[in-house]
Design a protein around this motif. Structure first.
Motif, PDB file in Angstrom:
ATOM      1  N   LEU A  30      -4.242   6.657  -2.529  1.00  0.00           N
ATOM      2  CA  LEU A  30      -3.578   5.398  -2.196  1.00  0.00           C
ATOM      3  C   LEU A  30      -3.613   4.452  -3.382  1.00  0.00           C
ATOM      4  O   LEU A  30      -4.512   4.520  -4.221  1.00  0.00           O
ATOM      5  CB  LEU A  30      -4.282   4.739  -1.010  1.00  0.00           C
ATOM      6  N   VAL A  31      -2.638   3.544  -3.411  1.00  0.00           N
ATOM      7  CA  VAL A  31      -2.606   2.553  -4.472  1.00  0.00           C
ATOM      8  C   VAL A  31      -2.014   1.255  -3.913  1.00  0.00           C
ATOM      9  O   VAL A  31      -1.109   1.294  -3.076  1.00  0.00           O
ATOM     10  CB  VAL A  31      -1.804   3.069  -5.689  1.00  0.00           C
ATOM     11  N   ILE A  32      -2.570   0.114  -4.332  1.00  0.00           N
ATOM     12  CA  ILE A  32      -2.005  -1.194  -3.986  1.00  0.00           C
ATOM     13  C   ILE A  32      -1.241  -1.684  -5.205  1.00  0.00           C
ATOM     14  O   ILE A  32      -1.787  -1.699  -6.312  1.00  0.00           O
ATOM     15  CB  ILE A  32      -3.099  -2.214  -3.615  1.00  0.00           C
TER      16      ILE A  32
ATOM     17  N   LEU B 167       0.882  -1.167   0.000  1.00  0.00           N
ATOM     18  CA  LEU B 167       0.000   0.000   0.000  1.00  0.00           C
ATOM     19  C   LEU B 167       0.916   1.212   0.000  1.00  0.00           C
ATOM     20  O   LEU B 167       1.803   1.331   0.862  1.00  0.00           O
ATOM     21  CB  LEU B 167      -0.889   0.027   1.250  1.00  0.00           C
ATOM     22  N   SER B 168       0.720   2.084  -0.977  1.00  0.00           N
ATOM     23  CA  SER B 168       1.535   3.283  -1.090  1.00  0.00           C
ATOM     24  C   SER B 168       0.642   4.483  -1.324  1.00  0.00           C
ATOM     25  O   SER B 168      -0.533   4.341  -1.637  1.00  0.00           O
ATOM     26  CB  SER B 168       2.508   3.180  -2.268  1.00  0.00           C
ATOM     27  N   ALA B 169       1.257   5.650  -1.193  1.00  0.00           N
ATOM     28  CA  ALA B 169       0.520   6.891  -1.448  1.00  0.00           C
ATOM     29  C   ALA B 169       1.237   7.717  -2.501  1.00  0.00           C
ATOM     30  O   ALA B 169       2.465   7.703  -2.591  1.00  0.00           O
ATOM     31  CB  ALA B 169       0.388   7.698  -0.159  1.00  0.00           C
ATOM     32  N   GLN B 170       0.427   8.419  -3.277  1.00  0.00           N
ATOM     33  CA  GLN B 170       0.980   9.439  -4.162  1.00  0.00           C
ATOM     34  C   GLN B 170       1.196  10.700  -3.327  1.00  0.00           C
ATOM     35  O   GLN B 170       0.630  10.834  -2.241  1.00  0.00           O
ATOM     36  CB  GLN B 170       0.012   9.699  -5.319  1.00  0.00           C
ATOM     37  N   ASP B 171       1.987  11.620  -3.856  1.00  0.00           N
ATOM     38  CA  ASP B 171       2.328  12.822  -3.103  1.00  0.00           C
ATOM     39  C   ASP B 171       1.110  13.585  -2.602  1.00  0.00           C
ATOM     40  O   ASP B 171       1.119  14.143  -1.523  1.00  0.00           O
ATOM     41  CB  ASP B 171       3.188  13.758  -3.961  1.00  0.00           C
ATOM     42  N   ASP B 172       0.059  13.604  -3.403  1.00  0.00           N
ATOM     43  CA  ASP B 172      -1.113  14.388  -3.004  1.00  0.00           C
ATOM     44  C   ASP B 172      -2.162  13.556  -2.263  1.00  0.00           C
ATOM     45  O   ASP B 172      -3.288  14.002  -2.088  1.00  0.00           O
ATOM     46  CB  ASP B 172      -1.728  15.078  -4.227  1.00  0.00           C
TER      47      ASP B 172
ATOM     48  N   LEU C 239       6.363   6.511  -5.550  1.00  0.00           N
ATOM     49  CA  LEU C 239       5.313   6.393  -4.535  1.00  0.00           C
ATOM     50  C   LEU C 239       5.917   6.337  -3.138  1.00  0.00           C
ATOM     51  O   LEU C 239       7.100   6.014  -2.970  1.00  0.00           O
ATOM     52  CB  LEU C 239       4.488   5.130  -4.785  1.00  0.00           C
ATOM     53  N   LYS C 240       5.109   6.653  -2.136  1.00  0.00           N
ATOM     54  CA  LYS C 240       5.543   6.580  -0.737  1.00  0.00           C
ATOM     55  C   LYS C 240       5.010   5.290  -0.123  1.00  0.00           C
ATOM     56  O   LYS C 240       3.799   5.137   0.054  1.00  0.00           O
ATOM     57  CB  LYS C 240       5.000   7.768   0.063  1.00  0.00           C
ATOM     58  N   PRO C 241       5.888   4.347   0.224  1.00  0.00           N
ATOM     59  CA  PRO C 241       5.422   3.071   0.777  1.00  0.00           C
ATOM     60  C   PRO C 241       4.900   3.213   2.202  1.00  0.00           C
ATOM     61  O   PRO C 241       5.510   3.889   3.029  1.00  0.00           O
ATOM     62  CB  PRO C 241       6.678   2.198   0.752  1.00  0.00           C
TER      63      PRO C 241
ATOM     64  N   ARG D 245       3.356   7.059   8.804  1.00  0.00           N
ATOM     65  CA  ARG D 245       3.985   7.126   7.487  1.00  0.00           C
ATOM     66  C   ARG D 245       3.116   7.934   6.515  1.00  0.00           C
ATOM     67  O   ARG D 245       3.640   8.681   5.690  1.00  0.00           O
ATOM     68  CB  ARG D 245       4.219   5.702   6.942  1.00  0.00           C
ATOM     69  N   TYR D 246       1.802   7.749   6.615  1.00  0.00           N
ATOM     70  CA  TYR D 246       0.900   8.490   5.719  1.00  0.00           C
ATOM     71  C   TYR D 246       0.900   9.972   6.071  1.00  0.00           C
ATOM     72  O   TYR D 246       0.979  10.831   5.192  1.00  0.00           O
ATOM     73  CB  TYR D 246      -0.511   7.909   5.812  1.00  0.00           C
ATOM     74  N   ASP D 247       0.835  10.274   7.363  1.00  0.00           N
ATOM     75  CA  ASP D 247       0.814  11.677   7.793  1.00  0.00           C
ATOM     76  C   ASP D 247       2.098  12.399   7.389  1.00  0.00           C
ATOM     77  O   ASP D 247       2.071  13.592   7.088  1.00  0.00           O
ATOM     78  CB  ASP D 247       0.621  11.763   9.314  1.00  0.00           C
ATOM     79  N   ALA D 248       3.214  11.670   7.378  1.00  0.00           N
ATOM     80  CA  ALA D 248       4.522  12.292   7.074  1.00  0.00           C
ATOM     81  C   ALA D 248       4.571  12.814   5.635  1.00  0.00           C
ATOM     82  O   ALA D 248       5.345  13.736   5.342  1.00  0.00           O
ATOM     83  CB  ALA D 248       5.637  11.282   7.300  1.00  0.00           C
TER      84      ALA D 248
END
Ligand SMILES: [Fe+2]
Length: 197
Positions: free
Chosen positions: A135-137, A127-132, A151-153, A191-194
């Motif tokens: 989320l994406v799996i 599960l990762s996040a794009q900068d904005d 992506l941000k893991p 990690r998501y908040d960061a």
């Protein structure tokens, strides 16, 4: 020089989901070997002064394989917690985003598990996040990490057999389903908040 990370829990703290014996091999042997290999490969590569994430994003071949596995396992082992585990806070930005995209946390978990079960051979589901924020799996190969795609893991399940074979033999699905019991959602939320800080 990279060193073996410290685990934020005792070796038997994740039982019965992950046994002490599995951690002794997975953390104590496999991860240690990736760290040792990376330290042998880096001198003279031009990458030796970079942070681990950048080495993974910029390398290939043996350095990528070992750096990727160090980064992957560092994120993997530090996302778990013992029996008094922390649940996902429904008011957290991460939980709200999951519900917005999947409809419910259970639907997200089912999708994540299915992508882990469906990954052929050794690899990782992320599960990762794009900068904005979205989320994406993704399914990644043996040493793959989403940082390669910018992506941000946030969360990962290791589907190499060394992660579960001693405890679950071939039952990968049962292992992945059990892992939710020990996910440290406080760490994943952090990690998501960061990303937005
Ligand atoms: Fe592993």
């Amino acid at each position: 020089m990279f060193t073996l990370i410290d685990l934020p829990y005792a070796l038997d703290a994740l039982e019965p989901v992950i046994s002490k014996r599995t951690l002794e091999f997975h953390y104590g042997k496999h991860l240690q070997t990736y760290v040792d290999n990376l330290n042998k490969l880096l001198p003279g590569s031009g990458l030796e002064d970079l942070p681990l994430e950048e080495i993974v994003a910029k390398s290939s071949g043996a350095i990528f394989n070992n750096a990727g596995q160090v980064l992957n396992h560092n994120l993997y082992f530090t996302q778990f917690t013992s029996a008094s585990h922390s649940g996902l806070d429904p008011e957290s930005p991460l939980a709200k985003r999951i519900v917005k995209q999947w409809g419910s946390v259970d639907a997200f978990k089912a999708d994540f598990e299915a992508k882990g079960i469906g990954l052929f051979g050794s690899g990782w589901v992320w599960l990762s996040a794009q900068d904005d924020g979205p989320l994406v799996i993704t399914q990644e190969g043996p040493a793959g990490n989403p940082v390669t795609n910018g992506l941000k893991p946030l969360l990962t399940f290791d589907v190499w057999e060394h992660a579960y074979y001693l405890d679950y033999q071939n039952r990968r699905a049962a292992h992945l389903q059990a892992l939710w019991q020990i996910v440290d959602w406080k760490e994943v939320e952090k990690r998501y908040d960061a990303i937005n800080e």
